[in-house]
Design an enzyme around this catalytic site. Structure first.
Site, PDB file in Angstrom:
ATOM      1  N   ASP A  12       0.788  -1.239   0.000  1.00 23.70           N
ATOM      2  CA  ASP A  12       0.000   0.000   0.000  1.00 23.70           C
ATOM      3  C   ASP A  12       0.827   1.300   0.000  1.00 23.70           C
ATOM      4  O   ASP A  12       0.520   2.237   0.757  1.00 23.70           O
ATOM      5  CB  ASP A  12      -0.963   0.018   1.202  1.00 23.70           C
ATOM      6  N   ASP A  50      -4.535  -0.714  -1.924  1.00 28.07           N
ATOM      7  CA  ASP A  50      -5.836  -0.535  -1.284  1.00 28.07           C
ATOM      8  C   ASP A  50      -6.751   0.104  -2.336  1.00 28.07           C
ATOM      9  O   ASP A  50      -6.377   1.110  -2.956  1.00 28.07           O
ATOM     10  CB  ASP A  50      -5.647   0.391  -0.066  1.00 28.07           C
ATOM     11  N   HIS A  52     -10.697   0.894  -2.840  1.00 26.41           N
ATOM     12  CA  HIS A  52     -12.070   0.894  -2.346  1.00 26.41           C
ATOM     13  C   HIS A  52     -13.038   1.553  -3.325  1.00 26.41           C
ATOM     14  O   HIS A  52     -12.712   2.603  -3.903  1.00 26.41           O
ATOM     15  CB  HIS A  52     -12.158   1.677  -1.027  1.00 26.41           C
ATOM     16  N   HIS A  56     -17.462   3.032   0.530  1.00 25.69           N
ATOM     17  CA  HIS A  56     -17.072   1.759   1.183  1.00 25.69           C
ATOM     18  C   HIS A  56     -17.472   1.776   2.663  1.00 25.69           C
ATOM     19  O   HIS A  56     -17.377   2.815   3.330  1.00 25.69           O
ATOM     20  CB  HIS A  56     -15.553   1.565   1.038  1.00 25.69           C
ATOM     21  N   HIS A  85     -10.637   7.064   1.600  1.00 29.15           N
ATOM     22  CA  HIS A  85      -9.261   6.965   1.110  1.00 29.15           C
ATOM     23  C   HIS A  85      -9.171   5.899   0.017  1.00 29.15           C
ATOM     24  O   HIS A  85      -9.990   4.993  -0.050  1.00 29.15           O
ATOM     25  CB  HIS A  85      -8.295   6.598   2.255  1.00 29.15           C
ATOM     26  N   LYS A 112      -7.089  -4.823  -3.083  1.00 25.26           N
ATOM     27  CA  LYS A 112      -7.862  -5.327  -1.941  1.00 25.26           C
ATOM     28  C   LYS A 112      -8.773  -4.238  -1.409  1.00 25.26           C
ATOM     29  O   LYS A 112      -8.518  -3.049  -1.632  1.00 25.26           O
ATOM     30  CB  LYS A 112      -6.911  -5.840  -0.849  1.00 25.26           C
ATOM     31  N   CYS A 157      -2.006  -2.769   7.599  1.00 25.30           N
ATOM     32  CA  CYS A 157      -1.902  -3.691   6.458  1.00 25.30           C
ATOM     33  C   CYS A 157      -0.612  -4.505   6.460  1.00 25.30           C
ATOM     34  O   CYS A 157      -0.628  -5.675   6.086  1.00 25.30           O
ATOM     35  CB  CYS A 157      -2.127  -2.923   5.162  1.00 25.30           C
TER      36      CYS A 157
END
Ligand code: VGL
Ligand code: ZN
Length: 219
Positions: A12, A50, A52, A56, A85, A112, A157
């Site tokens: 990330d 990351d 989203h 989310h 984010h 993810k 993470c």
């Protein structure tokens, strides 16, 4: 020496986790150069991103009356609420521009957190800790046995990914000085206890780079 059975996983390293980003980690961009230096020495380089959808369920904005960093109960367990984010396709979700050398080198990018109702800290599982991302299978099919992890954030993470990796049977090392932490309410110390109990070891960037250097350049 690093072996063909070693892989580097860079977690990330995205604009939103760096200074100026939506969920900035203090000094987060300090991991960029170490990440590039590491990537140059590994045959297998994996990046996580990351990723989203807007709205989310891990975003505080999706829970009227709740605030950022509140804990809520989700069907899969407790979940911290984050600022919006790493929304898919935004500049915040893009890799830090300085990471270009590692991005160019990487063979696999694991996205993810793309399911609207469930968060995913780990590179291996969603936050229900059972739905796999497929990364373990990809690494095993490539014959990878040992993992080195670096990136953001140490206590979320990176820690979740490392703990899962060790549980899945990979020898797992965190390059801790190539990571930076959010460290809310003692989360860094707690995550270090968790990953240590799972058998994860911590290693210094300089030690990995010495291991990686060909013997000829040491002479
Ligand atoms: C992360 C919080 C929310 C991380 C991602 O990369 O550590 N933390 N989403
Ligand atoms: Zn996230």
């Amino acid at each position: 020496m690093l072996a063909d059975t070693d892989a580097l996983i860079l977690i990330d390293i995205q604009n939103d986790f760096c200074p100026g980003g939506a969920l900035a980690v203090a000094d987060g961009d300090a991991v960029v150069e170490p990440a590039n230096a590491l990537a140059a020495h590994f045959g297998t380089v994996v990046l996580t991103q990351d990723w989203h959808p807007a709205g989310h369920r891990s975003f505080a904005s999706a829970h009227p009356g709740r605030r950022t960093f509140d804990m809520v109960q989700m069907p899969y367990g407790p979940q911290m609420l984050w600022p919006d984010h790493c929304v898919q396709g935004t500049t915040g979700a893009a890799f830090h521009p300085g990471l270009a050398p590692a991005v160019e080198k990487a063979q696999l990018i694991v996205r993810k957190g793309f399911r609207p109702l469930i968060d995913s800290y780990s590179a291996f599982f969603e936050n229900d800790r059972v739905t796999p991302t497929g990364l373990a299978g990809a690494l095993r099919e490539r014959g990878v046995q040992r993992l080195y992890l670096a990136g953001l954030a140490t206590d979320y993470c990176v820690a979740y990914s490392a703990t899962d990796a060790a549980r899945l049977g990979f020898e797992t090392l965190i390059v801790e000085d190539a990571c930076r932490a959010i460290d809310l309410h003692g989360s860094l110390a707690a995550s270090r206890r968790d990953w240590t109990a799972a058998g994860v070891r911590s290693v210094g960037l300089a030690d990995v780079l010495v291991l990686a250097a060909p013997l000829a350049s040491v002479a």
